[in-house]
Design a protein around this motif. Structure first.
Motif, PDB file in Angstrom:
ATOM      1  N   TYR A 478       0.810  -1.290   0.119  1.00 50.71           N
ATOM      2  CA  TYR A 478      -0.059   0.028  -0.013  1.00 50.71           C
ATOM      3  C   TYR A 478       0.907   1.294  -0.187  1.00 50.71           C
ATOM      4  CZ  TYR A 478      -4.481  -2.205   0.943  1.00 50.71           C
ATOM      5  OH  TYR A 478      -5.405  -3.097   1.220  1.00 50.71           O
ATOM      6  N   GLN A 479       1.841   1.290   0.871  1.00 52.31           N
ATOM      7  CA  GLN A 479       2.546   2.432   1.150  1.00 52.31           C
ATOM      8  C   GLN A 479       3.916   2.540   0.647  1.00 52.31           C
ATOM      9  OE1 GLN A 479       0.878   3.825   5.252  1.00 52.31           O
ATOM     10  NE2 GLN A 479       1.885   1.908   5.531  1.00 52.31           N
ATOM     11  N   SER A 480       4.389   3.336  -0.371  1.00 56.50           N
ATOM     12  CA  SER A 480       5.569   3.722  -0.794  1.00 56.50           C
ATOM     13  C   SER A 480       6.490   4.184   0.225  1.00 56.50           C
ATOM     14  CB  SER A 480       5.561   4.625  -1.864  1.00 56.50           C
ATOM     15  OG  SER A 480       5.178   5.959  -1.499  1.00 56.50           O
ATOM     16  N   LYS A 481       5.914   4.897   1.245  1.00 55.01           N
ATOM     17  CA  LYS A 481       6.809   5.607   2.575  1.00 55.01           C
ATOM     18  C   LYS A 481       6.978   4.429   3.635  1.00 55.01           C
ATOM     19  CE  LYS A 481       5.317  10.188   1.058  1.00 55.01           C
ATOM     20  NZ  LYS A 481       4.704  11.419   1.595  1.00 55.01           N
ATOM     21  N   THR A 482       6.952   3.153   3.351  1.00 53.11           N
ATOM     22  CA  THR A 482       7.287   2.261   4.593  1.00 53.11           C
ATOM     23  C   THR A 482       8.507   2.608   4.959  1.00 53.11           C
ATOM     24  OG1 THR A 482       5.720   0.456   3.505  1.00 53.11           O
ATOM     25  CG2 THR A 482       7.704  -0.114   4.935  1.00 53.11           C
ATOM     26  N   ASN A 483       8.428   2.310   6.334  1.00 54.88           N
ATOM     27  CA  ASN A 483       9.908   2.707   7.229  1.00 54.88           C
ATOM     28  C   ASN A 483      10.850   1.214   6.965  1.00 54.88           C
ATOM     29  OD1 ASN A 483      11.911   2.308   9.519  1.00 54.88           O
ATOM     30  ND2 ASN A 483      10.600   4.308  10.231  1.00 54.88           N
ATOM     31  N   ILE A 484      11.951   1.761   6.126  1.00 58.24           N
ATOM     32  CA  ILE A 484      12.874   0.557   5.561  1.00 58.24           C
ATOM     33  C   ILE A 484      13.601  -0.108   6.900  1.00 58.24           C
ATOM     34  CG2 ILE A 484      14.809   0.092   4.227  1.00 58.24           C
ATOM     35  CD1 ILE A 484      12.441   0.627   2.648  1.00 58.24           C
ATOM     36  N   GLY A 506       4.674  -2.956  -8.380  1.00 58.24           N
ATOM     37  CA  GLY A 506       5.368  -2.948  -6.944  1.00 58.24           C
ATOM     38  C   GLY A 506       6.353  -1.806  -6.716  1.00 58.24           C
ATOM     39  N   PHE A 507       6.478  -1.499  -5.523  1.00 61.14           N
ATOM     40  CA  PHE A 507       7.510  -0.398  -4.957  1.00 61.14           C
ATOM     41  C   PHE A 507       8.959  -0.838  -5.058  1.00 61.14           C
ATOM     42  CE2 PHE A 507       3.410   0.533  -2.426  1.00 61.14           C
ATOM     43  CZ  PHE A 507       3.230   1.580  -3.281  1.00 61.14           C
ATOM     44  N   GLU A 508       9.675  -0.437  -6.085  1.00 61.64           N
ATOM     45  CA  GLU A 508      11.032  -0.660  -6.200  1.00 61.64           C
ATOM     46  C   GLU A 508      11.790  -1.061  -5.034  1.00 61.64           C
ATOM     47  OE1 GLU A 508      12.995   1.632  -9.427  1.00 61.64           O
ATOM     48  OE2 GLU A 508      11.155   1.113 -10.847  1.00 61.64           O
ATOM     49  N   HIS A 509      11.906   0.200  -4.114  1.00 55.38           N
ATOM     50  CA  HIS A 509      12.705   0.071  -3.237  1.00 55.38           C
ATOM     51  C   HIS A 509      12.453  -0.855  -1.946  1.00 55.38           C
ATOM     52  CE1 HIS A 509       9.451   2.542  -1.895  1.00 55.38           C
ATOM     53  NE2 HIS A 509       9.658   2.673  -0.618  1.00 55.38           N
ATOM     54  N   LEU A 510      11.237  -1.551  -2.280  1.00 56.50           N
ATOM     55  CA  LEU A 510      10.472  -2.495  -1.252  1.00 56.50           C
ATOM     56  C   LEU A 510      10.630  -4.064  -1.719  1.00 56.50           C
ATOM     57  CD1 LEU A 510       7.305  -0.876   0.084  1.00 56.50           C
ATOM     58  CD2 LEU A 510       9.765  -0.996   1.248  1.00 56.50           C
ATOM     59  N   ARG A 511      11.037  -3.903  -3.141  1.00 52.50           N
ATOM     60  CA  ARG A 511      10.921  -5.207  -3.867  1.00 52.50           C
ATOM     61  C   ARG A 511      12.226  -6.181  -3.640  1.00 52.50           C
ATOM     62  NH1 ARG A 511      10.316  -3.506  -8.892  1.00 52.50           N
ATOM     63  NH2 ARG A 511       8.058  -3.828  -8.809  1.00 52.50           N
ATOM     64  N   PRO A 512      13.370  -5.550  -2.988  1.00 55.23           N
ATOM     65  CA  PRO A 512      14.569  -6.395  -2.824  1.00 55.23           C
ATOM     66  C   PRO A 512      14.148  -7.284  -1.627  1.00 55.23           C
ATOM     67  CG  PRO A 512      15.297  -4.252  -3.181  1.00 55.23           C
ATOM     68  CD  PRO A 512      13.929  -4.320  -3.425  1.00 55.23           C
ATOM     69  N   PHE A 513      13.418  -7.047  -0.693  1.00 56.73           N
ATOM     70  CA  PHE A 513      12.962  -7.697   0.431  1.00 56.73           C
ATOM     71  C   PHE A 513      12.332  -9.157   0.130  1.00 56.73           C
ATOM     72  CE2 PHE A 513      12.708  -3.739   2.498  1.00 56.73           C
ATOM     73  CZ  PHE A 513      13.585  -3.764   3.609  1.00 56.73           C
ATOM     74  N   TRP A 514      12.089  -9.175  -0.965  1.00 54.94           N
ATOM     75  CA  TRP A 514      11.178 -10.260  -1.579  1.00 54.94           C
ATOM     76  C   TRP A 514      12.117 -10.960  -2.864  1.00 54.94           C
ATOM     77  CZ3 TRP A 514       9.353 -11.970  -6.480  1.00 54.94           C
ATOM     78  CH2 TRP A 514       8.190 -13.023  -6.563  1.00 54.94           C
ATOM     79  N   THR A 515      12.850 -10.221  -3.605  1.00 52.82           N
ATOM     80  CA  THR A 515      13.345 -10.961  -4.618  1.00 52.82           C
ATOM     81  C   THR A 515      14.784 -11.576  -4.187  1.00 52.82           C
ATOM     82  OG1 THR A 515      14.776  -8.747  -5.154  1.00 52.82           O
ATOM     83  CG2 THR A 515      12.739  -9.171  -6.350  1.00 52.82           C
ATOM     84  N   LYS A 516      15.468 -11.334  -3.042  1.00 56.24           N
ATOM     85  CA  LYS A 516      16.524 -11.959  -2.481  1.00 56.24           C
ATOM     86  C   LYS A 516      16.221 -13.608  -2.214  1.00 56.24           C
ATOM     87  CE  LYS A 516      17.627 -11.196   1.974  1.00 56.24           C
ATOM     88  NZ  LYS A 516      18.236 -10.888   3.141  1.00 56.24           N
ATOM     89  N   TYR A 517      14.897 -13.903  -2.099  1.00 53.57           N
ATOM     90  CA  TYR A 517      14.298 -15.348  -1.823  1.00 53.57           C
ATOM     91  C   TYR A 517      14.114 -16.044  -3.239  1.00 53.57           C
ATOM     92  CZ  TYR A 517      14.803 -14.158   2.788  1.00 53.57           C
ATOM     93  OH  TYR A 517      15.414 -13.629   3.903  1.00 53.57           O
ATOM     94  N   VAL A 518      14.172 -15.309  -4.589  1.00 52.40           N
ATOM     95  CA  VAL A 518      13.886 -15.788  -5.614  1.00 52.40           C
ATOM     96  C   VAL A 518      14.960 -16.376  -6.430  1.00 52.40           C
ATOM     97  CG1 VAL A 518      12.893 -15.452  -8.247  1.00 52.40           C
ATOM     98  CG2 VAL A 518      12.065 -14.127  -6.215  1.00 52.40           C
ATOM     99  N   ASN A 519      15.034 -17.716  -6.925  1.00 53.63           N
ATOM    100  CA  ASN A 519      16.046 -18.338  -7.333  1.00 53.63           C
ATOM    101  C   ASN A 519      16.023 -18.108  -8.990  1.00 53.63           C
ATOM    102  OD1 ASN A 519      18.362 -19.906  -8.369  1.00 53.63           O
ATOM    103  ND2 ASN A 519      17.159 -21.971  -7.916  1.00 53.63           N
TER     104      ASN A 519
END
Length: 533
Positions: A478-484, A506-519
């Motif tokens: 929802y929020q692009s201003k999520t506290n990293i 998807g928000f680009e700056h929040l995507r790495p939390f997810w993509t780090k677990y994609v093979n």
């Protein structure tokens, strides 16, 4: 400008060249004049002449017909020379008066508006419009601009809704290729888990996670993140439930990509004999009722009064119309005691979460006789996620809702919940859920409109045990201003909302939390061109 002294020195005359001004004429009797008097007179005239020159220039510039010379002089030079009060305040009041008049009037139909402010100014100069006409044109331009911005915002929200509801080409390809692999590769069809591990599926000394999804890539991220974040991955058992069309592909993925030492079971809803439309008629009504299907799959703009709707309200209504809310997979969690009759405690996960910390302490939490351990969502500061009460989900103008519910009661979150199944089996939670779901269908969805959480809020009323918010951080969709930094510390982060990390929106700056677990080196992922966004 001329200064004329008569030969007899009996008179002095000051006049303009065009004869328009005859400002001063002095006549003096010869016998009374003296050189001292003449000297003082000339001195005074020398002082006045520059101002007379300025006066003449003003009159020449402003034109004869616009104001008298003295009026122009008083207006332009009066405040400084004559001590008059500056009338700028009066001009401002006159301007406000004009604005109020224009605001109260109707804008004429068919008025031709300029495309820019520069064009407006040019048009005003060329046509010599007065201040009222200028204000009217300016108001019409502003209202037109507001309408265009509003329409653009609604179009953006609608496009985002369609993007969030669609299946990306890469994920669709992945499911098809894995389904084909399941039919052609015996290894992709191997039993999950292997026969010697089957007793573990009902062993309560293990930590059992339940994941209900038709998204293969998202399921892999949930499982990978849980295993990699766990201090004791050998104690993890994942029960993945999917629909019939995705079952083969989901099974093939985890058969070909084991997450040892964790254990994974994949089952389709068609494999639960009791989970039929005959035994659960309310779900058939939800999926097949014409009005319900039209609400979730029909024209989302039909009958919508956008003139009285804010973009945020419109976004919420679109979110409520996500087709996932009439999917059987989204209702499965209400049947956990029947799905897993031999288990005492499970953690149910949504497919849009990432696990970043060992979750084994969840099994040590004492729920104090409650059924559902959940994070409350009424004690935060943000308006989208963590400030929700029952009033945000229910229509309290409906008599049944007003009679049985408190609008100020705190809401809680789905997505990561720990359920005590032994305590649950002693309650009528499922029956309550069915009753209210049927009542809402009877009322033509006038009690609530947003998915499966509202009936769950009612069904689990009195059965909630609040857990620490650090276990489950919501709102990353929802929020692009999520506290990293806060997101890094959370045990589970949840991309609830439209901006899923596997989507382009998807928000680009929040995507790495997810993509780090994609093979991304996996052959199926590469062949389907699922690239790191």
């Amino acid at each position: 400008m001329q200064l004329h002294v008569s030969p007899s020195m009996r008179s002095l005359t000051i006049s303009s060249n065009n004869g328009f001004i005859d400002l001063m004429k002095i006549k003096v009797a010869a016998r009374h004049i003296s050189y001292r008097t003449l000297f003082h007179t000339i001195l005074i005239l020398a002082f006045l002449l520059p101002f007379v020159f300025i006066l003449t220039a003003i009159v020449t510039l402003e034109g004869v017909n616009k104001c008298s010379s003295f009026d122009c002089l008083g207006r332009r030079l009066g405040p400084r020379l004559l001590g008059r009060v500056d009338d700028s305040g009066r001009l401002v009041k006159d301007f406000y008066k004009i604005l109020n008049q224009v605001n109260a009037e109707e804008i004429p139909d068919g008025i031709k508006l300029p495309d820019s402010f520069n064009q407006l100014v040019s048009k005003m100069k060329n046509n010599q419009y007065d201040a009222k006409t200028f204000a009217l044109m300016l108001r019409a331009m502003m209202e037109k601009l507001e309408r265009e911005i509003r329409e653009s915002k609604f179009s953006e929200l609608m496009n985002k809704h369609f993007a969030a509801s669609s299946i990306p080409k890469g994920l669709y390809c992945l499911s098809l290729r894995l389904t084909d692999e399941y039919s052609s590769n015996a290894h992709a069809r191997r039993q999950l888990p292997s026969p010697e591990l089957l007793p573990v599926l009902s062993n309560n000394s293990y930590h059992h996670f339940v994941l209900s999804t038709d998204n293969i890539l998202a399921a892999s991220v949930v499982v990978n993140s849980a295993v990699q974040s766990s201090l004791r991955p050998e104690k993890i058992v994942f029960h993945i439930i999917t629909d019939k069309k995705t079952y083969a592909g989901m099974h093939a993925w985890f058969a070909l990509n084991p997450v040892s030492p964790a254990i994974v079971e994949v089952k389709g809803v068609h494999q639960f004999d009791w989970l039929t439309r005959e035994n659960v008629p309310v779900l058939e009504a939800v999926e097949n009722h014409h009005g319900i299907r039209n609400y979730y799959h029909g024209n989302h703009l039909a009958g919508a009064n956008l003139s009285n709707t804010t973009p945020r309200t419109f976004a919420s209504k679109l979110q409520a119309r996500s087709p996932k809310y009439i999917s059987l997979l989204n209702h499965l969690r209400i049947y956990l005691p029947e799905l897993f009759p031999n288990l005492d405690k499970v953690v149910f996960l949504d497919d849009d979460i990432v696990i970043q910390r060992d979750l084994s302490p969840l099994w040590e939490i004492d729920l104090w006789g409650k059924v559902n351990g959940a994070v409350e969502t009424c004690k935060g500061e943000d308006e989208w996620v963590m400030s929700k009460h029952f009033r945000n989900y229910f229509n309290f103008s409906h008599p049944l809702i007003a009679k049985h519910l408190d609008p100020d009661e705190c809401a809680w979150a789905y997505g990561m919940n720990i359920f005590d199944l032994r305590t649950w089996r002693k309650t009528n939670i499922r029956e309550t859920y069915h009753y209210w779901l049927k009542e809402n269908l009877k009322s033509n969805l006038t009690m609530w409109k947003l998915g499966t959480l509202p009936p769950a809020l009612i069904a689990f009323k009195g059965h909630i045990h609040p857990i620490d918010p650090s276990w489950h951080m919501l709102g990353l969709g929802y929020q692009s201003k999520t506290n990293i930094e806060k997101a890094k510390r959370a045990a589970v982060i949840h991309y609830n909302g439209q901006s899923k990390p596997w989507l382009q929106i998807g928000f680009e700056h929040l995507r790495p939390f997810w993509t780090k677990y994609v093979n991304y080196s996996n052959d199926f992922v590469r062949n389907c061109h699922i690239l790191e966004l």
